[in-house]
Design a protein around this motif. Structure first.
Motif, PDB file in Angstrom:
ATOM      1  N   UNK A 204      42.705  40.633  38.796  1.00 36.95           N
ATOM      2  CA  UNK A 204      42.979  39.224  39.090  1.00 36.95           C
ATOM      3  C   UNK A 204      43.492  38.471  37.857  1.00 36.95           C
ATOM      4  N   UNK A 205      43.368  39.074  36.680  1.00 37.99           N
ATOM      5  CA  UNK A 205      43.718  38.362  35.450  1.00 37.99           C
ATOM      6  C   UNK A 205      44.809  39.035  34.622  1.00 37.99           C
ATOM      7  N   UNK A 206      45.097  40.296  34.885  1.00 32.84           N
ATOM      8  CA  UNK A 206      46.015  40.991  33.990  1.00 32.84           C
ATOM      9  C   UNK A 206      47.452  40.459  34.083  1.00 32.84           C
ATOM     10  N   UNK A 207      48.180  40.647  33.004  1.00 29.51           N
ATOM     11  CA  UNK A 207      49.580  40.203  32.920  1.00 29.51           C
ATOM     12  C   UNK A 207      50.218  40.902  31.720  1.00 29.51           C
ATOM     13  N   UNK A 208      51.544  40.994  31.751  1.00 26.53           N
ATOM     14  CA  UNK A 208      52.260  41.602  30.637  1.00 26.53           C
ATOM     15  C   UNK A 208      53.412  40.723  30.175  1.00 26.53           C
ATOM     16  N   UNK A 209      53.700  40.813  28.895  1.00 26.27           N
ATOM     17  CA  UNK A 209      54.858  40.136  28.347  1.00 26.27           C
ATOM     18  C   UNK A 209      56.086  41.038  28.404  1.00 26.27           C
ATOM     19  N   UNK A 210      57.253  40.471  28.144  1.00 25.98           N
ATOM     20  CA  UNK A 210      58.499  41.228  28.065  1.00 25.98           C
ATOM     21  C   UNK A 210      58.556  41.977  26.730  1.00 25.98           C
ATOM     22  N   UNK A 211      59.407  42.973  26.688  1.00 24.43           N
ATOM     23  CA  UNK A 211      59.659  43.660  25.424  1.00 24.43           C
ATOM     24  C   UNK A 211      60.361  42.702  24.464  1.00 24.43           C
ATOM     25  N   UNK A 212      59.868  42.634  23.230  1.00 20.87           N
ATOM     26  CA  UNK A 212      60.490  41.814  22.193  1.00 20.87           C
ATOM     27  C   UNK A 212      60.428  42.574  20.865  1.00 20.87           C
ATOM     28  N   UNK A 213      61.279  42.143  19.919  1.00 22.86           N
ATOM     29  CA  UNK A 213      61.295  42.793  18.609  1.00 22.86           C
ATOM     30  C   UNK A 213      60.016  42.518  17.823  1.00 22.86           C
ATOM     31  N   UNK A 214      59.379  41.389  18.103  1.00 22.92           N
ATOM     32  CA  UNK A 214      58.112  41.043  17.457  1.00 22.92           C
ATOM     33  C   UNK A 214      57.354  40.090  18.368  1.00 22.92           C
ATOM     34  N   UNK A 215      56.040  40.048  18.197  1.00 18.95           N
ATOM     35  CA  UNK A 215      55.249  39.107  18.984  1.00 18.95           C
ATOM     36  C   UNK A 215      55.518  37.694  18.481  1.00 18.95           C
ATOM     37  N   UNK A 216      55.617  36.762  19.411  1.00 21.02           N
ATOM     38  CA  UNK A 216      55.990  35.397  19.073  1.00 21.02           C
ATOM     39  C   UNK A 216      54.893  34.432  19.491  1.00 21.02           C
ATOM     40  N   UNK A 217      54.543  33.539  18.598  1.00 20.89           N
ATOM     41  CA  UNK A 217      53.522  32.527  18.919  1.00 20.89           C
ATOM     42  C   UNK A 217      54.037  31.621  20.045  1.00 20.89           C
ATOM     43  N   UNK A 218      53.175  31.288  20.947  1.00 17.18           N
ATOM     44  CA  UNK A 218      53.584  30.420  22.062  1.00 17.18           C
ATOM     45  C   UNK A 218      54.082  31.215  23.242  1.00 17.18           C
ATOM     46  N   UNK A 219      55.171  31.949  23.051  1.00 20.16           N
ATOM     47  CA  UNK A 219      55.733  32.719  24.154  1.00 20.16           C
ATOM     48  C   UNK A 219      54.789  33.851  24.558  1.00 20.16           C
TER      49      UNK A 219
END
Length: 222
Positions: A204-219
């Motif tokens: 009920x809580x899981x989620x994933x971010x997109x592939x990026x060159x580095x982790x970004x604050x905020x996004x």
């Protein structure tokens, strides 16, 4: 004496007439010369000027065409560098997971490193399935989508932040020791081992971010 004066007068009149005719002839020749000079000289600069303008226009046109072609080729070369990279497959990259921050370990960072000998494009986000009982992919967070596609040169990594749960003690979580990952644009399936003693995931809580060159604050704050 009268006869001599008459002859003198006639000679003077004749001389005046001859002089007048000579001056008229000279003036006529000058006018003719001037007219001839104008007729001969005026068209030449006009024609030369016309040829110069035509040549200038031709030169400008040639330069414009040449510059446009160069710009077009340069733009195409830049664009085709990313566009021509094939989609990454699970055979092109190595995948691993690591805890993000400390306990209760609500997030992991998924790393994809290009281990092939060529560049490849990592599309979208990782398609993750944590549980056999929940066959749907973990949904992606739209705000983490980068502005440009991720193209990995050989040896370079990309990252995706993945939320597992909210870390609540009363949360309905399930243990995971390994999970599957697919890459968009590829049919291959990779198995990724969970870090440490394993993961506690909440469907009920899981989620994933997109592939990026580095982790970004905020996004990547989800």
């Amino acid at each position: 004496m009268s006869t001599f004066r008459q002859r003198t007068t006639l000679l003077a009149a004749a001389s005046t007439a001859v002089l007048a005719l000579a001056l008229t002839a000279c003036g006529g020749n000058d006018s003719a010369t001037k007219a001839t000079g104008s007729a001969a000289n005026d068209p030449a600069p006009a024609a030369a000027s016309g040829r110069t303008a035509e040549q200038a226009d031709t030169a400008k046109g040639t330069g414009a065409a040449r510059n446009t072609g160069d710009s077009h080729r340069t733009g195409t070369a830049k664009t085709s560098g990313s566009a021509s990279a094939p989609d990454c497959t699970t055979k092109d990259v190595s995948l691993r997971a690591a805890y993000h921050d400390g306990p209760p370990y609500t997030h992991i960072v998924l790393t994809a490193k290009n281990t092939s000998g060529h560049s490849c494009r990592l599309k979208g986000y990782p398609e993750i399935q944590f549980l056999e009982s929940h066959r749907e992919n973990v949904p992606a967070v739209a705000k983490s989508k980068p502005a440009a596609p991720v193209v990995l040169a050989p040896g370079t990594p990309a990252y995706a932040l993945v939320r597992l749960s909210n870390g609540g003690v009363d949360e309905n979580t399930e243990p995971v020791t390994a999970f599957s990952v697919m890459l968009q644009g590829s049919d291959g399936l990779a198995t990724v081992n969970a870090p440490g003693a394993g993961l506690a995931v909440d469907p009920a809580k899981w989620a994933t971010g997109y592939w990026t060159y580095e982790l970004r604050n905020g996004a990547d704050d989800f």
